[in-house]
Write a protein that holds these residues in place. Sequence first.
Motif, PDB file in Angstrom:
ATOM      1  N   GLN A   1     -13.825  -7.007  -8.550  1.00 39.57           N
ATOM      2  CA  GLN A   1     -12.583  -6.124  -8.181  1.00 39.57           C
ATOM      3  C   GLN A   1     -11.968  -6.634  -6.446  1.00 39.57           C
ATOM      4  O   GLN A   1     -10.843  -6.734  -6.312  1.00 39.57           O
ATOM      5  CB  GLN A   1     -14.365  -5.618  -6.316  1.00 39.57           C
ATOM      6  CG  GLN A   1     -13.237  -4.491  -5.940  1.00 39.57           C
ATOM      7  CD  GLN A   1     -14.895  -4.067  -5.024  1.00 39.57           C
ATOM      8  OE1 GLN A   1     -14.650  -3.355  -3.938  1.00 39.57           O
ATOM      9  NE2 GLN A   1     -15.923  -4.104  -5.387  1.00 39.57           N
TER      10      GLN A   1
ATOM     11  N   ALA B   1      -7.871  -6.725  -6.271  1.00 41.73           N
ATOM     12  CA  ALA B   1      -7.370  -6.139  -5.201  1.00 41.73           C
ATOM     13  C   ALA B   1      -5.887  -6.947  -4.502  1.00 41.73           C
ATOM     14  O   ALA B   1      -5.218  -7.778  -4.861  1.00 41.73           O
ATOM     15  CB  ALA B   1      -8.422  -7.103  -4.028  1.00 41.73           C
TER      16      ALA B   1
ATOM     17  N   ILE C   1       1.296  -0.823  -0.605  1.00 39.88           N
ATOM     18  CA  ILE C   1       0.299  -0.125   0.126  1.00 39.88           C
ATOM     19  C   ILE C   1       1.007   1.302  -0.395  1.00 39.88           C
ATOM     20  O   ILE C   1       0.574   2.193  -0.809  1.00 39.88           O
ATOM     21  CB  ILE C   1      -0.922  -0.219   1.456  1.00 39.88           C
ATOM     22  CG1 ILE C   1      -2.248  -1.219   0.934  1.00 39.88           C
ATOM     23  CG2 ILE C   1      -1.730   1.204   1.296  1.00 39.88           C
ATOM     24  CD1 ILE C   1      -3.068  -1.613   2.347  1.00 39.88           C
TER      25      ILE C   1
ATOM     26  N   ARG D   1     -15.813  -2.084  -8.931  1.00 40.88           N
ATOM     27  CA  ARG D   1     -16.415  -1.441  -7.840  1.00 40.88           C
ATOM     28  C   ARG D   1     -18.196  -1.236  -8.122  1.00 40.88           C
ATOM     29  O   ARG D   1     -18.693  -0.745  -7.935  1.00 40.88           O
ATOM     30  CB  ARG D   1     -15.485  -0.291  -6.951  1.00 40.88           C
ATOM     31  CG  ARG D   1     -16.241  -0.412  -5.847  1.00 40.88           C
ATOM     32  CD  ARG D   1     -15.012   0.261  -4.745  1.00 40.88           C
ATOM     33  NE  ARG D   1     -14.398  -0.388  -4.071  1.00 40.88           N
ATOM     34  CZ  ARG D   1     -12.798   0.068  -3.443  1.00 40.88           C
ATOM     35  NH1 ARG D   1     -13.203   1.348  -3.691  1.00 40.88           N
ATOM     36  NH2 ARG D   1     -12.566  -1.022  -2.700  1.00 40.88           N
TER      37      ARG D   1
ATOM     38  N   ARG E   1      -7.883 -12.039   0.590  1.00 39.24           N
ATOM     39  CA  ARG E   1      -8.513 -11.474   1.893  1.00 39.24           C
ATOM     40  C   ARG E   1     -10.235 -10.709   1.972  1.00 39.24           C
ATOM     41  O   ARG E   1     -11.226 -10.262   2.812  1.00 39.24           O
ATOM     42  CB  ARG E   1      -7.385 -10.386   3.065  1.00 39.24           C
ATOM     43  CG  ARG E   1      -8.120  -9.562   3.608  1.00 39.24           C
ATOM     44  CD  ARG E   1      -7.543  -9.189   5.297  1.00 39.24           C
ATOM     45  NE  ARG E   1      -6.450  -9.987   5.751  1.00 39.24           N
ATOM     46  CZ  ARG E   1      -5.548 -10.087   6.180  1.00 39.24           C
ATOM     47  NH1 ARG E   1      -5.367  -8.810   6.999  1.00 39.24           N
ATOM     48  NH2 ARG E   1      -4.764 -11.104   6.648  1.00 39.24           N
ATOM     49  N   ALA E   2     -10.148  -9.848   0.293  1.00 37.39           N
ATOM     50  CA  ALA E   2     -10.779  -9.499   0.321  1.00 37.39           C
ATOM     51  C   ALA E   2     -12.461  -9.835   0.441  1.00 37.39           C
ATOM     52  O   ALA E   2     -13.873  -9.596   0.682  1.00 37.39           O
ATOM     53  CB  ALA E   2     -10.951  -8.429  -0.693  1.00 37.39           C
TER      54      ALA E   2
ATOM     55  N   TYR F   1     -13.365 -11.120   3.832  1.00 36.21           N
ATOM     56  CA  TYR F   1     -13.753 -10.032   3.966  1.00 36.21           C
ATOM     57  C   TYR F   1     -15.594 -10.156   3.651  1.00 36.21           C
ATOM     58  O   TYR F   1     -17.199  -9.686   4.699  1.00 36.21           O
ATOM     59  CB  TYR F   1     -14.021  -8.847   4.577  1.00 36.21           C
ATOM     60  CG  TYR F   1     -12.100  -8.593   5.118  1.00 36.21           C
ATOM     61  CD1 TYR F   1     -12.055  -9.941   6.463  1.00 36.21           C
ATOM     62  CD2 TYR F   1     -12.104  -7.776   5.702  1.00 36.21           C
ATOM     63  CE1 TYR F   1     -11.067  -9.913   6.857  1.00 36.21           C
ATOM     64  CE2 TYR F   1     -10.750  -8.076   6.083  1.00 36.21           C
ATOM     65  CZ  TYR F   1     -10.769  -9.236   7.241  1.00 36.21           C
ATOM     66  OH  TYR F   1      -9.803  -8.535   7.690  1.00 36.21           O
TER      67      TYR F   1
ATOM     68  N   PRO G   1     -11.508  -2.428   8.904  1.00 33.21           N
ATOM     69  CA  PRO G   1     -10.986  -3.212   7.386  1.00 33.21           C
ATOM     70  C   PRO G   1     -11.920  -3.734   6.233  1.00 33.21           C
ATOM     71  O   PRO G   1     -11.661  -4.160   5.079  1.00 33.21           O
ATOM     72  CB  PRO G   1     -10.567  -4.732   8.224  1.00 33.21           C
ATOM     73  CG  PRO G   1      -9.921  -3.363   9.503  1.00 33.21           C
ATOM     74  CD  PRO G   1     -10.603  -2.865  10.165  1.00 33.21           C
TER      75      PRO G   1
ATOM     76  N   PRO H   1      -8.884  -3.463  -0.841  1.00 35.47           N
ATOM     77  CA  PRO H   1     -10.077  -3.367  -0.061  1.00 35.47           C
ATOM     78  C   PRO H   1      -9.776  -4.631   1.098  1.00 35.47           C
ATOM     79  O   PRO H   1      -9.281  -5.108   0.082  1.00 35.47           O
ATOM     80  CB  PRO H   1     -11.382  -4.225  -1.111  1.00 35.47           C
ATOM     81  CG  PRO H   1     -10.426  -3.989  -2.364  1.00 35.47           C
ATOM     82  CD  PRO H   1      -9.536  -3.951  -2.402  1.00 35.47           C
ATOM     83  N   GLY H   2     -10.073  -4.128   1.987  1.00 35.91           N
ATOM     84  CA  GLY H   2      -9.704  -5.326   3.187  1.00 35.91           C
ATOM     85  C   GLY H   2      -8.750  -4.839   4.177  1.00 35.91           C
ATOM     86  O   GLY H   2      -8.615  -5.521   5.344  1.00 35.91           O
ATOM     87  N   TYR H   3      -7.681  -3.625   3.794  1.00 33.96           N
ATOM     88  CA  TYR H   3      -7.215  -2.857   4.733  1.00 33.96           C
ATOM     89  C   TYR H   3      -7.483  -1.059   4.671  1.00 33.96           C
ATOM     90  O   TYR H   3      -6.410  -0.465   4.444  1.00 33.96           O
ATOM     91  CB  TYR H   3      -5.193  -3.184   3.339  1.00 33.96           C
ATOM     92  CG  TYR H   3      -5.267  -4.547   4.218  1.00 33.96           C
ATOM     93  CD1 TYR H   3      -4.385  -4.668   4.972  1.00 33.96           C
ATOM     94  CD2 TYR H   3      -5.395  -5.519   2.937  1.00 33.96           C
ATOM     95  CE1 TYR H   3      -4.161  -6.505   5.304  1.00 33.96           C
ATOM     96  CE2 TYR H   3      -5.034  -6.981   2.658  1.00 33.96           C
ATOM     97  CZ  TYR H   3      -4.259  -7.036   4.042  1.00 33.96           C
ATOM     98  OH  TYR H   3      -4.548  -8.362   4.513  1.00 33.96           O
TER      99      TYR H   3
END
Lengths: 480, 480
Positions: free
Chosen positions: A378, A382, A345, A370, A387-388, A391, B324, B297-299
């Motif tokens: 999306q 990511a 990031i 998105r 993880r996206a 979640y 998150p 996304p997720g972070y």
Amino acid sequence: MTQMAAARNGTVTEEMERVAEREGVDPAFVRQQVADGQAVIPANVGHDSLDPMIIGREFATKVNANIGNSEETSDIEGELEKLHTAVHYGADTVMDLSTGRNLDEIRSANVTHSPVPVGTVPIYEAVKRASDPSEITHELLLDVIEKQAKQGVDYMTIHAGVRMEHLPLTDGRKTGIVSRGGSILAKWIEENGMENPLYTKFEAICEIFREYDVTFSLGDGLRPGCLADAGDDAQFAELDTLGELTRTAWKHDVQVMVEGPGHVPMDQVAEQVERQQEVCDGAPFYVLGPLVTDVAPGYDHITSAIGATEAGRAGAAMLCYVTPKEHLGLPEKSDVRDGLAAYRIAAHAADVANGREGARDWDDALSEARYAFDWREQFDLALDPDRAREYHDQTLPGDNYKEARFCSMCGVEFCSMRIDQDARSDGDMESIEADADDRTPLEDSSAAAVNRPPVGTHDGADIPGPDADMPADTEGSADD
Amino acid sequence: MTQMAAARNGTVTEEMERVAEREGVDPAFVRQQVADGQAVIPANVGHDSLDPMIIGREFATKVNANIGNSEETSDIEGELEKLHTAVHYGADTVMDLSTGRNLDEIRSANVTHSPVPVGTVPIYEAVKRASDPSEITHELLLDVIEKQAKQGVDYMTIHAGVRMEHLPLTDGRKTGIVSRGGSILAKWIEENGMENPLYTKFEAICEIFREYDVTFSLGDGLRPGCLADAGDDAQFAELDTLGELTRTAWKHDVQVMVEGPGHVPMDQVAEQVERQQEVCDGAPFYVLGPLVTDVAPGYDHITSAIGATEAGRAGAAMLCYVTPKEHLGLPEKSDVRDGLAAYRIAAHAADVANGREGARDWDDALSEARYAFDWREQFDLALDPDRAREYHDQTLPGDNYKEARFCSMCGVEFCSMRIDQDARSDGDMESIEADADDRTPLEDSSAAAVNRPPVGTHDGADIPGPDADMPADTEGSADD
């Protein structure tokens, strides 16, 4: 011949061709940057599995992940798994900081399998081989360095800037010397009453590095370990020495990057980067964070990613990640993942801020998906697709929700993008095209080639690991 | 009488006395800042449980946490538990963004129990009461606003800047209108062909706010929802209207803060803050992040904490946290904790960067404990003591390790602080005093009073919750 020697001779090497392709720039530009010491291609002549990459302020910001064992563990398979995890989550280089057993075997295995440059800190092995830090001899040091160079290590942290005359400058500090290498050399200097052997033997090290094309990572052994110590006389006296050593290495056609702090308040980060660039004549700056506050152990991947973004924006070339376990314990696999996410990031946000060509394409492509409620795209785009998806699916796991015009955050009635799209069917506002055909293409973008992990960076599929038979860039991989 | 009216009359209210005490400044300074609109004390005359706080660029940077139910949940106990969690982890204000059932009961319960200001977005209730956003009437809007003011809500987001003439400016965007309130009002305007009712009735709202001393949080309904849309004509046209409305509210002696984005590249964050301060005559800026990249996304607690730190450094007064789960789903308790941790870091790092008096004391005290290997004190001083202890104890749980001169990150042989301390026993370097007696005291420091959660901020012990019988500031609390 080193990359720098070749560049100065006017030769565009295969490695320069490759990094030019990856970064989307002209090979001649790469050659000039390397010749001028403004960028480095850490590529030991013996590192056969390497996919070359470049570190410099004119290129995409890079991320390093530290791996390696401690005294408690010594398992080669476990270490290769860490290497796999680091590359999978987007490490551009790794440093093997092992201090336990089987150092040679682990280092060799890492070099053999790693597609990314491998860095080391040879003073660690020297400490292991001497009975006490103060017993390290000049011969032992050079012996360790030469052996590691022969093994194919691409860059080494050399704390040659920790000079005898700088040590008393640390007396008024709150946290003394917090670099492991720095504290070891300080102890050596204090007990032997002699100048730092890495400083006195610096030209001998240059000769070894020239033979194997090992890149210097000039260590900042006196970096601040807390905000109060940032920018003090000890830190900047060492930096001046690192500037001098940079010029010495360049005389030997040896590539150099310079390491930086550490712990620095947000308002001082940019000026620290600018100072290093000036003192070291533009040699790439490789920073550890910096952490912008000391108060959040357990969250130092965040405290430091904030400083790292600002450092990258100001011109730092590579960011050494910090994990949530910093100051508290040895990182696990999940910490490596969290640390790399925070630093990918930071690196990408810095590239966008610096207007690096193509960097924002990635953001645009994801935001377009998105707005189109194209959830699968999306997730795929990511930074951490697994993880996206995880979640999102915690509340709406059904496959039908992958095309739903809402998620559980706001619900269908209050989803702003759904309402916005409906509002555009009447009145003065026009519809926004969001079909897949209208989206920003990433195929020819440097963002796709350099910034996106794990898809766009190095292929970790050949690194033995628990999921080595699963390509690193498929959706299904879930090695956390 | 509103705080602003009192301040303009030269009166120092009880609330001003209290915030002056908390911030460690002169009450006369607080009065002047409130009189000039440079800071707000959101304190509804009917909010009896409130411990007053102040929001303004001359005071410690504050953090807001959004709570509230969605259509799926409507449990008052669950909502109070969220309030408890938010206050426990250091929220300076909370916004009840409920959009499900029992809106009135939940809002009343939050106000009754909350020691921190409670904000709402009344357009949400208006949508629930009308059959469709476009059916909302002027009367219904004013009715909802007045009822919520009577209930004791301290500040309300009013999207009065979304004007009819601004809507076509969003046509070229990638992600349209991403504010929930903004999209609802856009739909209303488009379907009714009339100007935004919150704009046309703005002075009537001012009269209600003056009666109960509700503070405006002027919503940025046209904020950018992706980097590509940042700083476009739609955003800045709305900002100009918010500047106009700020001056209108001030004429009614009503306090105002102004909401900001959203998604903004790192290099544009400071100029966005400076522009708001200029356009809105210094009214406090209350920003949502901003996220410095769209790709993670997720972070997004991290992508946005980076932008929030930079915004705070540049003069933003309050930071609205992002969890998150942003863009993916409804946050859970653990997400509230992670979001608040990231934002307490951002707020504190900004205060340190801005040289706010006493802010760095907290960093100094923690770093001194760290160098002294006083692990218990290091945990107690940590932003999230439970997490720091948990991470440390994963590898070295024994009580004896709480005084050990190393942790599992480097091990005893390679602990730099241990080596540094040993090196100072001989040679030229002097020992660094690290006894408890020599450490930075936090008792009289504003850092202790304002920045440190959960110890130093509001006491959440009176909020019903699963651990309501456990004081919020003890080590033993573990409500995650």
